[in-house]
Design a protein around this motif. Sequence first.
Motif: not given
Length: 415
Positions: A87, A247-249, A89-91, A93, A244-245
């Motif tokens: 991952v 986020q859990e690898e 990026a982050r929501p 951003q 929205t993304l």
Amino acid sequence: MDRALDPALVHRRRRIRVAVAIVSLALAVLACWQLNRLLRPSVAASDIVISTVRRGDVANTVSAAGVVIPVHEEVVASPAASRVARVLARPGQQVKAGDVLLELDDREIVLAVDTLREQLAQQESRVATSKLELEQKHKQLASAIELLELDLLSSRALNERNQKLRLNGLVSGENLLAGELAVKRAEIQLRQQRELIADSRRATAASIAAATLQQDILKKQLAQQERKLAQAKVAAPFSGMLTTLVQEEGASVAAGQLLARVSELNNYRVEATLSDFHARLLAPGQAVRVEQNGEVLPGRVHTVLPEIQNGTVKLLVDLDKPDNPLLRNKMRVDVNIVTAQKQDVLVLDSGMAFNGSGAQAAFAVVDGVARRTTLQLGGGDGKLVEVVRGARPGERYIVSDTKAFANLDSIRITN
């Protein structure tokens, strides 16, 4: 012996009695008035809101609940069943077009690409082999045809000589017939070889066409897998806000599952929801007033969605200033849709004393007393309400909540 009273004294006593009676009556009236003031219900002027009837412009509006949404928003889905490898990026951003947001595990896709490339190479080799075999067979058949053509020439020459000798009786009939049959046999063999070349070409062409078709199918499959391989690096489709993304690898994702959502920055519209009771009043192009924290944002109805769900209808509103800095994605706002506009009519400030349109009880304020009356009200825009009948300019009415004394005919207003 009694003497008659002095007439002046009699008149004076009578005047005293009349004066006492008048004063007593005045005191009684005053006492009643004071008692009435004590017993009559009252309300403090600071606890109510009074509005004056005046002329003005008013809009008939329908209220709706609204949510701010981006004008342009795209969803990025998983190209295949996989898992999240990284991952990046982050929501929330801000991203640019092409920025990699996350990476998927692409080992299975790479294996599929390699397999398809090998199969494609096999088909290409098959096509080349078929073409080579056709050329070799064509050469062999061409050589055989050349030999048969020589045999046919020789047979024809021998047959012609026998025919001349037969005229002189030097060749028997049997020999002449044998020569003619040899010519026919050579012609048949030559025709068969030529047909064999045509059949060989058609068979080889069909084989090459089948291999080429399979080759095209493999190319399409390879292109699809290569697209999936490129999509394994999930990138932003355009510059905007990442809302929205996943986020859990290491998380597993299914084909078509939502991975990311990117919304356009500073370009918003409003999605409004209201009862389907008002659906007949709605139309594209109607003026709209969107309110947020006391600020009014004008706009217009862009689309009235045809589908009604759970007794509600939805519409999309385009704002005059879609880049207003107050707007935020998913922000809740109040929406007032203008269904009609009236000018130079009697109006009152809107308040809790009124509920919709039609005949309604109201309290007119005159000389510190509010008396119950009836007003015929029209439409309103949440701030003003039209007075159709029952009032004149300059009259004053209570517009705040009157439930506490709604059953009374009058009420005193105290300072």
